[in-house]
Design a protein around this motif. Structure first.
Motif, PDB file in Angstrom:
ATOM      1  N   ILE A   5       0.838  -1.201   0.000  1.00  0.00           N
ATOM      2  CA  ILE A   5       0.000   0.000   0.000  1.00  0.00           C
ATOM      3  C   ILE A   5       0.873   1.252   0.000  1.00  0.00           C
ATOM      4  CG2 ILE A   5      -1.812   1.285   1.208  1.00  0.00           C
ATOM      5  CD1 ILE A   5      -2.663  -1.502   0.048  1.00  0.00           C
ATOM      6  N   CYS A   6       1.796   1.348   0.966  1.00  0.00           N
ATOM      7  CA  CYS A   6       2.652   2.532   1.085  1.00  0.00           C
ATOM      8  C   CYS A   6       3.784   2.248   2.066  1.00  0.00           C
ATOM      9  CB  CYS A   6       1.848   3.747   1.544  1.00  0.00           C
ATOM     10  SG  CYS A   6       1.091   3.548   3.190  1.00  0.00           S
ATOM     11  N   LYS A   7       4.654   3.206   2.235  1.00  0.00           N
ATOM     12  CA  LYS A   7       5.681   3.173   3.272  1.00  0.00           C
ATOM     13  C   LYS A   7       5.120   3.882   4.497  1.00  0.00           C
ATOM     14  CE  LYS A   7       9.030   1.495   0.639  1.00  0.00           C
ATOM     15  NZ  LYS A   7       9.769   0.274   0.954  1.00  0.00           N
ATOM     16  N   THR A   8       5.784   3.735   5.646  1.00  0.00           N
ATOM     17  CA  THR A   8       5.362   4.440   6.854  1.00  0.00           C
ATOM     18  C   THR A   8       6.594   5.021   7.555  1.00  0.00           C
ATOM     19  OG1 THR A   8       5.518   2.458   8.245  1.00  0.00           O
ATOM     20  CG2 THR A   8       3.369   2.948   7.266  1.00  0.00           C
ATOM     21  N   ILE A   9       6.358   6.102   8.320  1.00  0.00           N
ATOM     22  CA  ILE A   9       7.392   6.641   9.197  1.00  0.00           C
ATOM     23  C   ILE A   9       6.815   6.757  10.599  1.00  0.00           C
ATOM     24  CG2 ILE A   9       8.684   7.852   7.383  1.00  0.00           C
ATOM     25  CD1 ILE A   9       7.353  10.497   8.424  1.00  0.00           C
ATOM     26  N   GLU A  10       7.699   6.561  11.587  1.00  0.00           N
ATOM     27  CA  GLU A  10       7.320   6.679  12.995  1.00  0.00           C
ATOM     28  C   GLU A  10       8.517   7.206  13.773  1.00  0.00           C
ATOM     29  OE1 GLU A  10       5.093   3.078  14.540  1.00  0.00           O
ATOM     30  OE2 GLU A  10       5.886   2.261  12.674  1.00  0.00           O
ATOM     31  N   LEU A  45      -4.732   7.580  21.848  1.00  0.00           N
ATOM     32  CA  LEU A  45      -4.760   8.417  20.648  1.00  0.00           C
ATOM     33  C   LEU A  45      -3.555   8.184  19.737  1.00  0.00           C
ATOM     34  CD1 LEU A  45      -6.184  11.731  22.133  1.00  0.00           C
ATOM     35  CD2 LEU A  45      -7.376  10.015  20.754  1.00  0.00           C
ATOM     36  N   ILE A  46      -3.271   6.919  19.461  1.00  0.00           N
ATOM     37  CA  ILE A  46      -2.266   6.577  18.458  1.00  0.00           C
ATOM     38  C   ILE A  46      -2.998   6.553  17.122  1.00  0.00           C
ATOM     39  CG2 ILE A  46      -0.630   4.841  17.645  1.00  0.00           C
ATOM     40  CD1 ILE A  46       0.189   6.249  20.291  1.00  0.00           C
ATOM     41  N   LEU A  47      -2.612   7.459  16.229  1.00  0.00           N
ATOM     42  CA  LEU A  47      -3.352   7.668  14.986  1.00  0.00           C
ATOM     43  C   LEU A  47      -2.512   7.359  13.762  1.00  0.00           C
ATOM     44  CD1 LEU A  47      -4.708  11.216  15.933  1.00  0.00           C
ATOM     45  CD2 LEU A  47      -5.736   8.998  16.502  1.00  0.00           C
ATOM     46  N   PHE A  48      -3.194   7.127  12.650  1.00  0.00           N
ATOM     47  CA  PHE A  48      -2.600   7.221  11.318  1.00  0.00           C
ATOM     48  C   PHE A  48      -3.006   8.597  10.814  1.00  0.00           C
ATOM     49  CE2 PHE A  48      -2.474   2.584  11.278  1.00  0.00           C
ATOM     50  CZ  PHE A  48      -1.373   2.307  10.479  1.00  0.00           C
ATOM     51  N   HIS A  49      -2.037   9.446  10.493  1.00  0.00           N
ATOM     52  CA  HIS A  49      -2.335  10.749   9.904  1.00  0.00           C
ATOM     53  C   HIS A  49      -1.145  11.200   9.067  1.00  0.00           C
ATOM     54  CE1 HIS A  49       0.227  13.134  12.622  1.00  0.00           C
ATOM     55  NE2 HIS A  49      -0.232  12.401  13.614  1.00  0.00           N
ATOM     56  N   PRO A  50      -1.353  12.157   8.153  1.00  0.00           N
ATOM     57  CA  PRO A  50      -0.262  12.618   7.297  1.00  0.00           C
ATOM     58  C   PRO A  50       0.840  13.321   8.095  1.00  0.00           C
ATOM     59  CG  PRO A  50      -2.381  13.278   6.384  1.00  0.00           C
ATOM     60  CD  PRO A  50      -2.637  12.759   7.771  1.00  0.00           C
ATOM     61  N   LEU A  97      10.072  13.134  13.785  1.00  0.00           N
ATOM     62  CA  LEU A  97      10.515  13.843  14.985  1.00  0.00           C
ATOM     63  C   LEU A  97       9.795  15.176  15.176  1.00  0.00           C
ATOM     64  CD1 LEU A  97      14.361  13.134  14.972  1.00  0.00           C
ATOM     65  CD2 LEU A  97      12.635  12.135  16.478  1.00  0.00           C
ATOM     66  N   GLN A  98       9.420  15.838  14.081  1.00  0.00           N
ATOM     67  CA  GLN A  98       8.764  17.139  14.178  1.00  0.00           C
ATOM     68  C   GLN A  98       7.237  17.064  14.228  1.00  0.00           C
ATOM     69  OE1 GLN A  98      10.210  19.717  11.071  1.00  0.00           O
ATOM     70  NE2 GLN A  98      12.320  19.637  11.807  1.00  0.00           N
ATOM     71  N   GLU A  99       6.648  16.008  13.637  1.00  0.00           N
ATOM     72  CA  GLU A  99       5.195  16.000  13.455  1.00  0.00           C
ATOM     73  C   GLU A  99       4.447  14.864  14.144  1.00  0.00           C
ATOM     74  OE1 GLU A  99       4.136  17.271   9.200  1.00  0.00           O
ATOM     75  OE2 GLU A  99       6.147  16.416   8.992  1.00  0.00           O
ATOM     76  N   LEU A 100       5.145  13.910  14.739  1.00  0.00           N
ATOM     77  CA  LEU A 100       4.467  12.765  15.349  1.00  0.00           C
ATOM     78  C   LEU A 100       4.723  12.701  16.850  1.00  0.00           C
ATOM     79  CD1 LEU A 100       5.232   9.973  12.703  1.00  0.00           C
ATOM     80  CD2 LEU A 100       3.204  11.412  12.874  1.00  0.00           C
ATOM     81  N   GLY A 143       4.007   9.658  18.484  1.00  0.00           N
ATOM     82  CA  GLY A 143       3.760   8.234  18.678  1.00  0.00           C
ATOM     83  C   GLY A 143       2.873   7.652  17.599  1.00  0.00           C
ATOM     84  N   CYS A 144       2.331   8.519  16.755  1.00  0.00           N
ATOM     85  CA  CYS A 144       1.437   8.101  15.677  1.00  0.00           C
ATOM     86  C   CYS A 144       2.224   7.496  14.512  1.00  0.00           C
ATOM     87  CB  CYS A 144       0.612   9.295  15.206  1.00  0.00           C
ATOM     88  SG  CYS A 144      -0.440   9.971  16.511  1.00  0.00           S
ATOM     89  N   ILE A 145       1.496   7.048  13.507  1.00  0.00           N
ATOM     90  CA  ILE A 145       2.072   6.437  12.311  1.00  0.00           C
ATOM     91  C   ILE A 145       1.670   7.284  11.115  1.00  0.00           C
ATOM     92  CG2 ILE A 145       2.174   4.360  10.872  1.00  0.00           C
ATOM     93  CD1 ILE A 145       1.155   2.810  13.412  1.00  0.00           C
ATOM     94  N   ALA A 146       2.643   7.650  10.291  1.00  0.00           N
ATOM     95  CA  ALA A 146       2.346   8.446   9.095  1.00  0.00           C
ATOM     96  C   ALA A 146       2.615   7.616   7.847  1.00  0.00           C
ATOM     97  CB  ALA A 146       3.192   9.713   9.069  1.00  0.00           C
ATOM     98  N   PRO A 147       1.609   7.425   7.007  1.00  0.00           N
ATOM     99  CA  PRO A 147       1.840   6.802   5.711  1.00  0.00           C
ATOM    100  C   PRO A 147       2.567   7.795   4.809  1.00  0.00           C
ATOM    101  CG  PRO A 147      -0.508   6.849   6.273  1.00  0.00           C
ATOM    102  CD  PRO A 147       0.202   7.734   7.225  1.00  0.00           C
ATOM    103  N   VAL A 148       3.518   7.331   4.032  1.00  0.00           N
ATOM    104  CA  VAL A 148       4.230   8.185   3.081  1.00  0.00           C
ATOM    105  C   VAL A 148       4.343   7.454   1.743  1.00  0.00           C
ATOM    106  CG1 VAL A 148       5.514   9.496   4.824  1.00  0.00           C
ATOM    107  CG2 VAL A 148       6.523   7.420   3.867  1.00  0.00           C
TER     108      VAL A 148
END
Length: 131
Positions: A25-30, A72-77, A82-85, A87-92
């Protein structure tokens, strides 16, 4: 539906590959792994379930349920863990370094559409996080 994130850990971030039913589907960053400490660590490997969630900040997005000692562990853009998360997961769409990615909104839209379709069909959506 079963989705899997296969992680690679680095000191400054965690990168992953997200697949649903074996299809990429995609890559992720955490965030990097820091013993599940709130707001500075990615969540532990394991099995979780995902649900729809709405907030003013992220509009419609995804929440990872029942994470031990976390909420509140989320998937969001996001393109920089380090700057935007917290503990959440960001799809990239593309990885650009440890905990760094590009075109997150495009990858998030793809993932959200897939998960919402399954949830709308009354399917449960399981997330397996592994290394």
């Amino acid at each position: 539906m079963v989705s899997t994130i296969t992680r690679t850990y680095f000191p400054n971030g965690t990168n992953g590959k997200l697949e649903c039913e074996g299809k990429f589907i995609c890559k992720t960053i955490e965030l990097p792994w820091k013993k599940n400490d709130t707001k500075v660590s990615c969540i532990p490997e394991g099995k979780y379930f995902i649900k729809k969630r709405y907030s003013k900040k992220f509009q419609w997005h995804l929440e990872v349920l029942d994470v031990k000692n976390r909420s509140l562990i989320l998937f969001h853009p996001a393109n920089n863990a380090l700057q935007e998360l917290n503990g959440c997961i960001a799809p990239v769409t593309k990885l650009s370094g440890p905990g760094l990615g590009l075109m997150s909104r495009k990858a998030f839209a793809k993932l959200k559409n897939l998960v919402y379709k399954a949830l709308d069909n009354k399917e449960s959506v399981e997330l397996i996080i592994q290394s």
